[in-house]
Design a protein around this motif. Structure first.
Motif, PDB file in Angstrom:
ATOM      1  N   LEU A 165       0.828  -1.200   0.000  1.00 43.18           N
ATOM      2  CA  LEU A 165       0.000   0.000   0.000  1.00 43.18           C
ATOM      3  C   LEU A 165       0.866   1.256   0.000  1.00 43.18           C
ATOM      4  O   LEU A 165       0.537   2.257  -0.651  1.00 43.18           O
ATOM      5  N   ARG A 166       1.977   1.202   0.708  1.00 42.45           N
ATOM      6  CA  ARG A 166       2.905   2.338   0.694  1.00 42.45           C
ATOM      7  C   ARG A 166       3.548   2.504  -0.687  1.00 42.45           C
ATOM      8  O   ARG A 166       3.753   3.619  -1.172  1.00 42.45           O
ATOM      9  N   TYR A 167       3.858   1.382  -1.334  1.00 43.34           N
ATOM     10  CA  TYR A 167       4.392   1.462  -2.696  1.00 43.34           C
ATOM     11  C   TYR A 167       3.347   2.046  -3.656  1.00 43.34           C
ATOM     12  O   TYR A 167       3.696   2.785  -4.591  1.00 43.34           O
ATOM     13  N   PHE A 168       2.095   1.690  -3.448  1.00 46.24           N
ATOM     14  CA  PHE A 168       1.016   2.243  -4.270  1.00 46.24           C
ATOM     15  C   PHE A 168       0.952   3.765  -4.107  1.00 46.24           C
ATOM     16  O   PHE A 168       0.829   4.512  -5.088  1.00 46.24           O
ATOM     17  N   SER A 169       1.082   4.226  -2.862  1.00 43.22           N
ATOM     18  CA  SER A 169       1.086   5.675  -2.621  1.00 43.22           C
ATOM     19  C   SER A 169       2.298   6.342  -3.258  1.00 43.22           C
ATOM     20  O   SER A 169       2.207   7.460  -3.787  1.00 43.22           O
ATOM     21  N   LEU A 170       3.444   5.661  -3.219  1.00 44.61           N
ATOM     22  CA  LEU A 170       4.644   6.205  -3.843  1.00 44.61           C
ATOM     23  C   LEU A 170       4.466   6.316  -5.365  1.00 44.61           C
ATOM     24  O   LEU A 170       4.863   7.314  -5.985  1.00 44.61           O
ATOM     25  N   TYR A 171       3.882   5.277  -5.969  1.00 47.38           N
ATOM     26  CA  TYR A 171       3.613   5.327  -7.422  1.00 47.38           C
ATOM     27  C   TYR A 171       2.701   6.510  -7.760  1.00 47.38           C
ATOM     28  O   TYR A 171       2.918   7.225  -8.746  1.00 47.38           O
ATOM     29  N   ARG A 172       1.650   6.705  -6.948  1.00 46.90           N
ATOM     30  CA  ARG A 172       0.718   7.812  -7.196  1.00 46.90           C
ATOM     31  C   ARG A 172       1.443   9.153  -7.134  1.00 46.90           C
ATOM     32  O   ARG A 172       1.215  10.040  -7.964  1.00 46.90           O
ATOM     33  N   LEU A 173       2.332   9.309  -6.127  1.00 51.14           N
ATOM     34  CA  LEU A 173       3.055  10.569  -5.991  1.00 51.14           C
ATOM     35  C   LEU A 173       3.978  10.805  -7.191  1.00 51.14           C
ATOM     36  O   LEU A 173       4.067  11.939  -7.717  1.00 51.14           O
ATOM     37  N   LEU A 174       4.673   9.773  -7.664  1.00 49.19           N
ATOM     38  CA  LEU A 174       5.558   9.919  -8.822  1.00 49.19           C
ATOM     39  C   LEU A 174       4.765  10.247 -10.080  1.00 49.19           C
ATOM     40  O   LEU A 174       5.162  11.110 -10.892  1.00 49.19           O
ATOM     41  N   MET A 175       3.641   9.581 -10.266  1.00 50.49           N
ATOM     42  CA  MET A 175       2.833   9.824 -11.456  1.00 50.49           C
ATOM     43  C   MET A 175       2.288  11.255 -11.476  1.00 50.49           C
ATOM     44  O   MET A 175       2.348  11.950 -12.504  1.00 50.49           O
ATOM     45  N   THR A 176       1.777  11.702 -10.348  1.00 47.77           N
ATOM     46  CA  THR A 176       1.232  13.066 -10.308  1.00 47.77           C
ATOM     47  C   THR A 176       2.342  14.102 -10.430  1.00 47.77           C
ATOM     48  O   THR A 176       2.117  15.198 -10.967  1.00 47.77           O
ATOM     49  N   SER A 177       3.533  13.767  -9.929  1.00 49.26           N
ATOM     50  CA  SER A 177       4.649  14.701 -10.081  1.00 49.26           C
ATOM     51  C   SER A 177       5.010  14.876 -11.547  1.00 49.26           C
ATOM     52  O   SER A 177       5.333  15.996 -12.011  1.00 49.26           O
ATOM     53  N   VAL A 178       4.948  13.783 -12.337  1.00 48.80           N
ATOM     54  CA  VAL A 178       5.205  13.879 -13.777  1.00 48.80           C
ATOM     55  C   VAL A 178       4.143  14.735 -14.460  1.00 48.80           C
ATOM     56  O   VAL A 178       4.439  15.601 -15.311  1.00 48.80           O
ATOM     57  N   LEU A 179       2.885  14.504 -14.090  1.00 44.77           N
ATOM     58  CA  LEU A 179       1.808  15.304 -14.675  1.00 44.77           C
ATOM     59  C   LEU A 179       1.956  16.781 -14.325  1.00 44.77           C
ATOM     60  O   LEU A 179       1.756  17.666 -15.171  1.00 44.77           O
ATOM     61  N   LEU A 180       2.338  17.055 -13.082  1.00 40.69           N
ATOM     62  CA  LEU A 180       2.521  18.438 -12.661  1.00 40.69           C
ATOM     63  C   LEU A 180       3.703  19.064 -13.392  1.00 40.69           C
ATOM     64  O   LEU A 180       3.661  20.258 -13.757  1.00 40.69           O
ATOM     65  N   ALA A 181       4.751  18.299 -13.629  1.00 40.31           N
ATOM     66  CA  ALA A 181       5.895  18.804 -14.380  1.00 40.31           C
ATOM     67  C   ALA A 181       5.498  19.134 -15.818  1.00 40.31           C
ATOM     68  O   ALA A 181       5.977  20.118 -16.417  1.00 40.31           O
ATOM     69  N   ILE A 182       4.605  18.312 -16.400  1.00 38.10           N
ATOM     70  CA  ILE A 182       4.121  18.597 -17.758  1.00 38.10           C
ATOM     71  C   ILE A 182       3.357  19.910 -17.782  1.00 38.10           C
ATOM     72  O   ILE A 182       3.511  20.750 -18.697  1.00 38.10           O
ATOM     73  N   VAL A 183       2.525  20.116 -16.768  1.00 32.34           N
ATOM     74  CA  VAL A 183       1.726  21.338 -16.717  1.00 32.34           C
ATOM     75  C   VAL A 183       2.619  22.561 -16.561  1.00 32.34           C
ATOM     76  O   VAL A 183       2.430  23.595 -17.231  1.00 32.34           O
ATOM     77  N   LEU A 184       3.633  22.468 -15.705  1.00 29.86           N
ATOM     78  CA  LEU A 184       4.459  23.626 -15.392  1.00 29.86           C
ATOM     79  C   LEU A 184       5.553  23.872 -16.435  1.00 29.86           C
ATOM     80  O   LEU A 184       5.901  25.025 -16.719  1.00 29.86           O
ATOM     81  N   GLY A 185       6.096  22.801 -17.006  1.00 33.00           N
ATOM     82  CA  GLY A 185       7.252  22.988 -17.871  1.00 33.00           C
ATOM     83  C   GLY A 185       7.004  22.821 -19.342  1.00 33.00           C
ATOM     84  O   GLY A 185       7.745  23.368 -20.175  1.00 33.00           O
ATOM     85  N   PHE A 186       5.979  22.053 -19.752  1.00 30.64           N
ATOM     86  CA  PHE A 186       5.775  21.770 -21.181  1.00 30.64           C
ATOM     87  C   PHE A 186       4.327  22.018 -21.585  1.00 30.64           C
ATOM     88  O   PHE A 186       3.729  21.238 -22.341  1.00 30.64           O
ATOM     89  N   ALA A 187       3.764  23.091 -21.070  1.00 33.12           N
ATOM     90  CA  ALA A 187       2.339  23.343 -21.327  1.00 33.12           C
ATOM     91  C   ALA A 187       2.065  23.544 -22.806  1.00 33.12           C
ATOM     92  O   ALA A 187       1.028  23.124 -23.331  1.00 33.12           O
ATOM     93  N   GLY A 188       2.916  24.180 -23.544  1.00 31.97           N
ATOM     94  CA  GLY A 188       2.640  24.453 -24.952  1.00 31.97           C
ATOM     95  C   GLY A 188       3.115  23.384 -25.895  1.00 31.97           C
ATOM     96  O   GLY A 188       2.791  23.423 -27.085  1.00 31.97           O
ATOM     97  N   ASP A 189       3.913  22.449 -25.443  1.00 35.35           N
ATOM     98  CA  ASP A 189       4.522  21.452 -26.327  1.00 35.35           C
ATOM     99  C   ASP A 189       3.801  20.113 -26.316  1.00 35.35           C
ATOM    100  O   ASP A 189       3.969  19.306 -27.235  1.00 35.35           O
ATOM    101  N   ILE A 190       3.058  19.800 -25.248  1.00 33.84           N
ATOM    102  CA  ILE A 190       2.384  18.504 -25.115  1.00 33.84           C
ATOM    103  C   ILE A 190       0.886  18.746 -25.176  1.00 33.84           C
ATOM    104  O   ILE A 190       0.365  19.741 -24.644  1.00 33.84           O
TER     105      ILE A 190
END
Length: 543
Positions: free
Chosen positions: A26-51
């Motif tokens: 369950l802790r690994y599941f939470s870690l996966y969720r945090l990594l996935m959302t961090s990637v999505l947030l990075a897309i929003v903040l850094g590559f908004a016009g390219d993706i």
């Protein structure tokens, strides 16, 4: 034979909460969720016009990604522990994942963005972590959410019906993933339960084996191919008596045994050898068995002295049965012979007849003593030890001898402390002293104090020593001194010293010949307290 029963995995999966073994996943599941959302947030903040993510509604996408990341962070930090069960935390996380992923899919323009396939990862994680519990429910919720999202897309953007076919195919994939992972989880549960049950059985069997090996009368060593001792029971330590307090290799236990086994290191069959050890008075028998395909030995060490003692006890038991027959078969005719000889002696017809009757009487008495001595062997196991005052007992014994021969009072000297005790059967001690003192009087001079009885105490041991001033015992005779029916006296039975030693051993004592001082010097070594008393003070050694 014990059978292993595995619980129904479905019943195990329907418990009120997820098992403790799922807490770490369950802790690994939470870690996966945090990594996935961090990637999505990075897309929003850094590559908004390219993706192309968020092309339909960038504001909704960015805000949803930020909220999703915040939820993942607080979950990773343990905020979901407000729920009492881990099953509730899992359900909360999965439903939140479905909600956020559905919103992100809607903001990205629908199923064509590829984000719906992230539901597959979430559903697979949920089925594995939850061990199949509610897996189909999660798939149904995800399918309904995607169909609802597509319905909104169709209303607002007028998409054609083919998009619904794509969403339906994805939903079928949700159910297929959930069902497949649920079946896999059932198998994992069954294997886990079986492994735990087998582990408990193996641990129990190992405890039983260790107890059996520890309590074996023979020494046991498990030796690997490099000569390192992997396991050794207490009897192996006692028999080999290693010089090191913590022996590691076979050479540490016994160099002689190590040399003996080094010659058969490549042997693939059982070997039996006899080994003489410097620290032991008797040899040991070594049985070496191959330990397995990887090499090494299983070494069994038998104490030959114990085996000889067992054989001696068997002989004594047989002798005891023999004595019961001798008492009836020999003594009854012997009584008749003795009575007839006494009647002949009363007639006094001739000197030759008197001499013959005397011979008959003497040999009858000798046979009677022999039977009495043999009968004593049958009574050695009937010992009823008690704490006896050695000084007073020895004086009473000497007075009893003096009733037969008054010179005993002057010939026997007793050196004993005012207080001293020995743990001994009263009748057995009388028989032992009778054999030792009478033998000493027989070979000692007629002078005063020619025989001495010395009593000394040493810690938990009391020593009774009998010395005489006679010629002593010849060296050639000493090896046969305690053998039955061995005697150097014409009227002796050869059982006196043998019976004395047997009675001493029956009372936990020991009888030894010390030396010539210059006459014979015998020593009885016995406890001055009961065995229970010796155990309570932590000292179990008599010698």
């Amino acid at each position: 034979m014990r059978t292993t029963k595995v619980a129904d995995p479905a019943a195990a999966a329907d418990d009120d909460s997820v098992s403790l073994s799922s807490l770490t996943p369950l802790r690994y599941f939470s870690l996966y969720r945090l990594l996935m959302t961090s990637v999505l947030l990075a897309i929003v903040l850094g590559f908004a016009g390219d993706i192309s993510f968020g092309r339909y509604n960038e504001v909704l996408f960015s805000r949803t990604a930020l909220a999703y990341w915040a939820f993942a962070l607080v979950t990773m930090l343990g905020a979901d522990r407000v729920l009492p069960t881990s099953g509730g935390r899992l359900t909360l996380g999965v439903l939140a994942d479905i909600l956020f992923l559905t919103l992100l899919t809607y903001a990205s323009g629908g199923a064509s963005s590829g984000l719906p396939f992230m539901h597959v990862v979430v559903l697979a994680f949920a089925a594995l972590v939850g061990q199949g519990r509610l897996a189909v429910f999660y798939a149904a919720v995800a399918s309904i959410a995607m169909l609802f999202e597509q319905s909104i897309q169709a209303i607002t953007t007028a998409d054609d019906a083919t998009t619904f076919v794509q969403v339906g195919t994805i939903s079928i994939g949700f159910f297929a993933t959930a069902i497949a992972v649920r079946l896999l989880a059932r198998r994992v549960i069954a294997n886990e339960l079986l492994a735990r049950e087998r582990g408990r059985d193996l641990a129990e069997q190992m405890r039983v084996n260790e107890r059996v090996i520890r309590d074996m009368e023979d020494g046991v060593l498990v030796v690997d191919p490099d000569g390192r001792v992997r396991q050794a029971n207490p009897q192996a330590h006692r028999l080999l008596d290693p010089a090191m307090p913590r022996p590691v290799t076979l050479a540490d236990f016994s160099p002689a045994l190590d040399d003996l086994l080094s010659g058969i290191a490549s042997a693939d069959r059982e070997r039996v050898m006899v080994l003489d050890l410097p620290a032991r008075p008797a040899a040991v028998r070594v049985r070496c068995v191959p330990a397995g395909e990887q090499g090494g030995h299983l070494v069994f060490i038998e104490d030959l002295a114990r085996l000889r003692e067992q054989a001696r006890q068997i002989k004594l038991a047989a002798l005891g049965r023999l004595t019961a027959s001798m008492a009836h078969e020999i003594r009854n005719p012997l009584s008749a012979i003795t009575q007839a000889a006494e009647l002949l002696q009363e007639e006094r017809r001739a000197e030759t007849q008197a001499r013959l009757t005397r011979i008959i009487c003497d040999n009858s008495l000798r046979l009677d003593r022999l039977v009495s001595d043999v009968l004593e062997l049958g009574r050695r196991d009937r010992a009823e030890p008690e704490l006896l005052d050695v000084a007073s007992y020895a004086r009473s014994f000497v007075e009893e001898l003096a009733m037969r021969d008054a010179s005993v009072r002057s010939r026997v000297r007793i050196d004993a402390p005012a207080s001293g005790a020995i743990w001994f059967d009263r009748g057995h001690l009388h028989q032992v002293l009778w054999n030792l003192v009478v033998n000493a009087l027989r070979y000692a001079s007629q002078g005063q104090e020619s025989v001495r009885i010395i009593v000394r105490g040493e810690d938990d041991v009391t020593l009774i020593e009998v010395l005489d001033d006679g010629p002593g015992i010849d060296i050639a005779v000493r090896t046969h001194l305690f053998e039955p029916f061995f005697t150097t006296h014409s009227k002796g039975t050869g059982l006196g010293l043998y019976i004395a030693r047997e009675l001493c051993e029956a009372n936990g004592a020991r009888l030894d010949f010390v030396d010539n001082s210059p006459g014979a010097h015998f020593r009885v070594r016995g406890m001055n307290r009961s065995w229970d008393g010796a155990w309570n003070v932590g000292d179990h050694n008599v010698s």
